[in-house]
Design an enzyme around this catalytic site. Structure first.
Site, PDB file in Angstrom:
ATOM      1  N   CYS A 278       0.805  -1.233   0.000  1.00 57.14           N
ATOM      2  CA  CYS A 278       0.000   0.000   0.000  1.00 57.14           C
ATOM      3  C   CYS A 278       0.832   1.273   0.000  1.00 57.14           C
ATOM      4  O   CYS A 278       0.854   2.015  -0.982  1.00 57.14           O
ATOM      5  CB  CYS A 278      -0.933   0.014   1.213  1.00 57.14           C
ATOM      6  SG  CYS A 278      -2.349  -1.106   1.071  1.00 57.14           S
ATOM      7  N   ILE A 279       1.508   1.544   1.103  1.00 55.71           N
ATOM      8  CA  ILE A 279       2.065   2.877   1.317  1.00 55.71           C
ATOM      9  C   ILE A 279       3.134   3.264   0.298  1.00 55.71           C
ATOM     10  O   ILE A 279       3.181   4.423  -0.135  1.00 55.71           O
ATOM     11  CB  ILE A 279       2.591   3.010   2.761  1.00 55.71           C
ATOM     12  CG1 ILE A 279       1.450   2.716   3.745  1.00 55.71           C
ATOM     13  CG2 ILE A 279       3.126   4.410   3.020  1.00 55.71           C
ATOM     14  CD1 ILE A 279       1.875   2.721   5.185  1.00 55.71           C
TER      15      ILE A 279
END
Length: 447
Positions: A278-279
């Site tokens: 994700c990040i």
């Protein structure tokens, strides 16, 4: 009753009665926990995955994710309540299809929606009236409407009338024992009221709280906002770490002290770089889409530059520490890296900064082994193909003493930090792992 109302009312009743069959495409770190949540709620679940070996393991009730035990898998399989398949022709069977496939970025940081597009095409081949399709994969605002909907409507079926389409972002946090799929609130958005009502009804049966928003794009933007918030704040503390280190101030002590303020502050912690699904990736979905509107995303791009640059800074710090401790620097040294996973207590190497660290260390002329209690062998990856097949080394006093330096990249709880403290010649700690455990090795450098 019109045909449109019949499709809606029929599916709504099956969802309310938990009689609907739920299909989940992608049985990884998002799809499999979601499948188990559906099973726990009383739904029958049919999971789809392109990996035949994974399908076979799931159907055999084996442990395929480190924090989901075999007993949980076997319980879900009872009475045929959960089944996995690699036969995508069976996509006509589920009443609901949840898309949980990867959304990576290219080397140029452009979105790669090939998995989403391929899944939409596969669904379109068997699509029937009355089905609800929900995209859960993280993506830029507008993807559901602009990419998925046209593929589904090429069949002649219309979203909101014959079929239904929504977006609900996954919010999994692998290895987090405090939150589960069931207890993390679920955001749901759709571009027509029928689709939104059906998606809300589905997740209400499975999740403790459902938050409906006005559109699929609003739901897509919600997930990006969450991860951009984290990315920017992690970049901030990474930068502060460098500044405070130059001043002789311990950033970890400062963060802990600042966190005592009961309002207006949230603690974020520095590290060797960002990892996970994700990040490191999601913010660039928005930067890419923003260019379509002639908008700059300077905060997001700067945060990305800082975070992706951290592994090189860590290796520089390692070289400096070795030079001071041994006077021979990094070239020719033997380094033991602790942790190949991208975060503590999981077996996931996606976008792991540890893999970057290993390559950078060896590019500087050192030999680098790794120890990870959750990863016996580094899997194949597109970005780090040369590392595939490397195996975790065992920890014992003799082995630790043989290395010139130990570099803490991932602070798994299962690592014997006392052993490292007692026997390592030099420790470079990017996670404050020793101070948090009250350990003070003779040769410790925070990086």
């Amino acid at each position: 009753m019109s045909q449109d109302a019949s499709h809606f009312d029929g599916l709504l009743a099956r969802l309310a009665g938990r009689q609907a069959l739920i299909g989940i495409v992608g049985l990884g770190y998002v799809g499999l926990p979601l499948a188990l949540a559906g099973r726990e709620a009383g739904f029958r679940v049919l999971g789809f995955d392109i990996n035949p070996a994974r399908v076979a393991s799931i159907n055999a009730g084996e442990q395929v994710i480190s924090y989901i035990g075999a007993e949980v898998m076997q319980a879900a399989l009872k009475d045929g309540g959960l089944e996995a398949t690699d036969d995508f022709a069976r996509l006509s069977e589920p009443d609901v299809i949840l898309i949980c496939v990867p959304t990576p970025i290219t080397k140029n940081r452009d979105p790669d929606l090939s998995y989403v597009a391929a899944t939409a095409e596969a669904i379109g081949k068997t699509l029937r009236p009355g089905q609800l399709v929900v995209l859960e994969s993280t993506t830029w605002p507008g993807t559901t409407r602009e990419i998925v909907q046209p593929v589904l409507e090429r069949t002649g079926l219309k979203v909101g009338a014959d079929i239904f389409l929504a977006f609900s972002p996954e919010r999994e946090d692998p290895g987090n024992a405090n939150f589960t799929t069931k207890t993390i609130p679920k955001v749901v958005g759709a571009d027509d009221p029928h689709s939104r009502d059906l998606a809300v009804k589905l997740y209400e049966q499975m999740i403790s709280k459902v938050v409906a928003v006005s559109s699929a794009a609003a739901a897509e933007a919600t997930k990006l906002t969450e991860n951009i918030f984290r990315s920017i704040n992690i970049a901030l503390v990474n930068e502060l770490k460098l500044v405070y280190d130059a001043m002789g101030v311990d950033v970890w002590e400062v963060i802990d002290a600042a966190a005592t303020k009961p309002f207006g502050y949230l603690p974020f912690y520095p590290g060797p770089g960002l990892g996970g699904h994700c990040i490191p990736i999601d913010p660039f979905y928005l930067t890419w889409k923003a260019r379509e509107y002639d908008m700059e995303t300077r905060f997001i791009e700067l945060a990305g530059q800082i975070n992706t640059g951290m592994p090189r800074i860590v290796v520089d710090r390692l070289a400096e520490a070795l030079n001071q401790a041994t006077s021979k620097g990094l070239k020719g040294a033997r380094v033991l890296l602790i942790g190949a996973a991208y975060k503590k207590n999981v077996d996931d190497t996606r976008e792991s900064p540890s893999l970057v660290l290993m390559e950078l260390i060896e590019q500087r002329g050192a030999a680098c082994d790794f120890h990870d209690p959750h990863i016996a062998e580094i899997p194949e990856t597109r970005e780090h193909a040369a590392l595939a097949g490397r195996r975790s080394v065992a920890l014992d006093a003799g082995a630790v003493q043989a290395y010139d330096a130990v570099l803490i990249s991932t602070d798994h709880d299962a690592v014997d930090y006392g052993l490292l403290a007692d026997h390592a010649r030099l420790i470079v700690d990017t996670r404050n792992a020793f101070a948090r455990r009250g350990l003070a090795p003779a040769m410790l450098v925070k990086a």
